[in-house]
Design a protein around this motif. Structure first.
Motif, short mmCIF file in Angstrom:
data_model
loop_
_atom_site.label_atom_id
_atom_site.label_comp_id
_atom_site.label_asym_id
_atom_site.label_seq_id
_atom_site.Cartn_x
_atom_site.Cartn_y
_atom_site.Cartn_z
N ARG A 235 0.32 -0.73 -0.16
CA ARG A 235 -0.12 -0.19 0.13
C ARG A 235 0.77 1.61 -0.37
O ARG A 235 0.06 2.57 -1.01
CB ARG A 235 -0.94 -0.17 1.12
N ASP A 236 1.73 1.35 0.97
CA ASP A 236 2.84 2.73 1.02
C ASP A 236 3.31 2.93 -0.07
O ASP A 236 3.56 3.52 -0.56
CB ASP A 236 3.36 2.64 1.80
N SER A 237 4.43 1.47 -0.67
CA SER A 237 4.72 1.88 -2.02
C SER A 237 3.72 1.44 -3.50
O SER A 237 4.68 2.72 -4.07
CB SER A 237 5.98 0.80 -2.49
N GLN A 238 3.17 1.87 -2.79
CA GLN A 238 2.00 1.30 -4.56
C GLN A 238 1.62 3.32 -4.26
O GLN A 238 0.94 3.92 -5.36
CB GLN A 238 0.56 0.85 -4.88
N ARG A 239 1.07 3.80 -3.43
CA ARG A 239 1.00 5.22 -2.91
C ARG A 239 1.85 6.14 -3.47
O ARG A 239 1.58 6.85 -4.45
CB ARG A 239 0.82 5.82 -1.34
N LEU A 241 4.38 5.01 -5.85
CA LEU A 241 4.29 5.25 -7.16
C LEU A 241 3.40 5.83 -7.65
O LEU A 241 3.52 6.23 -9.00
CB LEU A 241 4.59 3.79 -7.11
N GLY A 242 2.11 5.77 -7.35
CA GLY A 242 1.16 6.51 -8.48
C GLY A 242 1.23 7.42 -8.60
O GLY A 242 0.90 8.57 -8.90
N TYR A 243 2.25 8.48 -7.66
CA TYR A 243 2.72 10.19 -7.89
C TYR A 243 4.04 10.25 -8.30
O TYR A 243 3.96 11.01 -8.83
CB TYR A 243 3.22 10.51 -6.14
N SER A 244 4.40 9.54 -8.90
CA SER A 244 5.71 8.82 -9.69
C SER A 244 5.19 9.99 -11.31
O SER A 244 4.42 9.70 -11.70
CB SER A 244 6.60 8.32 -10.16
N PHE A 262 10.44 6.52 -19.43
CA PHE A 262 11.10 6.48 -18.13
C PHE A 262 12.31 7.88 -17.87
O PHE A 262 12.35 7.08 -18.31
CB PHE A 262 10.13 5.32 -17.58
N THR A 263 11.61 8.37 -16.86
CA THR A 263 12.73 9.15 -16.10
C THR A 263 13.51 8.37 -15.05
O THR A 263 14.21 9.43 -14.70
CB THR A 263 12.22 10.53 -15.96
N GLY A 264 12.88 7.34 -14.61
CA GLY A 264 13.07 7.22 -12.94
C GLY A 264 12.62 7.58 -11.80
O GLY A 264 13.75 7.54 -11.23
N LYS A 265 11.75 8.81 -12.30
CA LYS A 265 11.86 9.51 -11.03
C LYS A 265 9.84 9.10 -11.10
O LYS A 265 9.43 8.88 -11.63
CB LYS A 265 11.72 10.99 -11.61
#
Length: 265
Positions: A235-239, A241-244, A262-265
């Protein structure tokens, strides 16, 4: 970019860092100086945002023969050496550094990987081996037990029965068998080895680096976490990544039916 060392090489090109263990006359076995150089190179790779994947390989006909016994030679009449100290100071930190590197690590096993060298290869995220390569838990031949997290990796990857056989009997495991047992990701013909490693490295270097870092963290945490803790981690990681930016680019590319940038950010 090439960084100069005595016992290793570090070459960086187009987001791919290649760290080559470079003591071919000793089958790339470790002495203290090589440990220190590898630690420095891993720190360089970790801190360089432009580097997005690491390839770890060996020069010459071997990947790594583990510890250079001539660097800590003992005779029956000598005072015993504290081998636990070398794990605390060198092998443990090396394995932890590979596992915690927030970028994918490809173990490119070009030849024999023996002793600690075998387990350093297993610490990498994706292991590709040439068909002529092999893995040997050679420790019991000199009255020792597997270290460098070998007793951690082996039962997880191949089960306790095969792990016990490999550790007790110290038999050579050919790369093709290692793939069949699930010890490594892929075994490829020697003629295709370099091109395969390069292709996988290029793919990972152009991918979503932050997502790769979170994938590593989650998979390596799963064996130790409860189901609830693992769901919380996801949950925390997907949250995050969802803002990336990479997630937004990935969705936009999917909708537009084009390759993502992709830029890796």
């Amino acid at each position: 970019m090439t960084r100069s060392y005595r016992h290793i090489r570090l070459d960086v090109e187009a987001g791919v860092a290649t760290l080559t263990l470079n003591r071919p006359e000793r089958l790339n076995s470790f002495n203290v100086e090589m440990h220190e150089e590898v630690a420095d190179a891993l720190a360089v790779v970790r801190d360089d945002d432009a580097t997005r994947v690491l390839v770890l390989t060996g020069a010459g006909r071997g990947f790594c023969a583990g510890q250079d016994l001539s660097d800590r030679a003992v005779a029956p009449s000598d005072t015993p050496r504290d081998l636990g100290e070398s794990i605390d100071l060198y092998y443990g930190p090396l394995v932890k550094a590979l596992r915690s590197l927030p970028k994918p690590v490809i173990g490119a096993v070009n030849g024999v990987a023996a002793g600690a060298g075998a387990n350093i290869a297993l610490a990498c995220d994706v292991v590709i081996a040439a068909r002529s390569a092999s893995f040997i838990q050679a420790f019991s031949k000199i009255g020792l037990m597997p270290d460098s997290a070998g007793t951690f990796f082996l039962p997880q990857l191949v089960g306790p029965a095969r792990a016990m056989g490999l550790a007790l009997l110290a038999e050579k495991l050919p790369a093709e068998q290692a793939e069949a047992w699930g010890l490594i990701w892929r075994c490829v013909d020697d003629a295709d080895f370099a091109a395969t490693v390069e292709s996988v490295a290029r793919q990972l270097a152009s991918g979503p680096t932050l997502a790769y870092a979170r994938i590593k963290e989650a998979i390596y945490s799963a064996k130790l976490n409860t189901l609830s803790a693992q769901l919380d981690l996801e949950r925390d990681s997907q949250r995050e990544l969802g803002y990336s930016a990479d997630y937004r680019e990935g969705v936009a590319a999917f909708m537009a039916k084009r390759a993502p940038q992709f830029t890796g950010k």
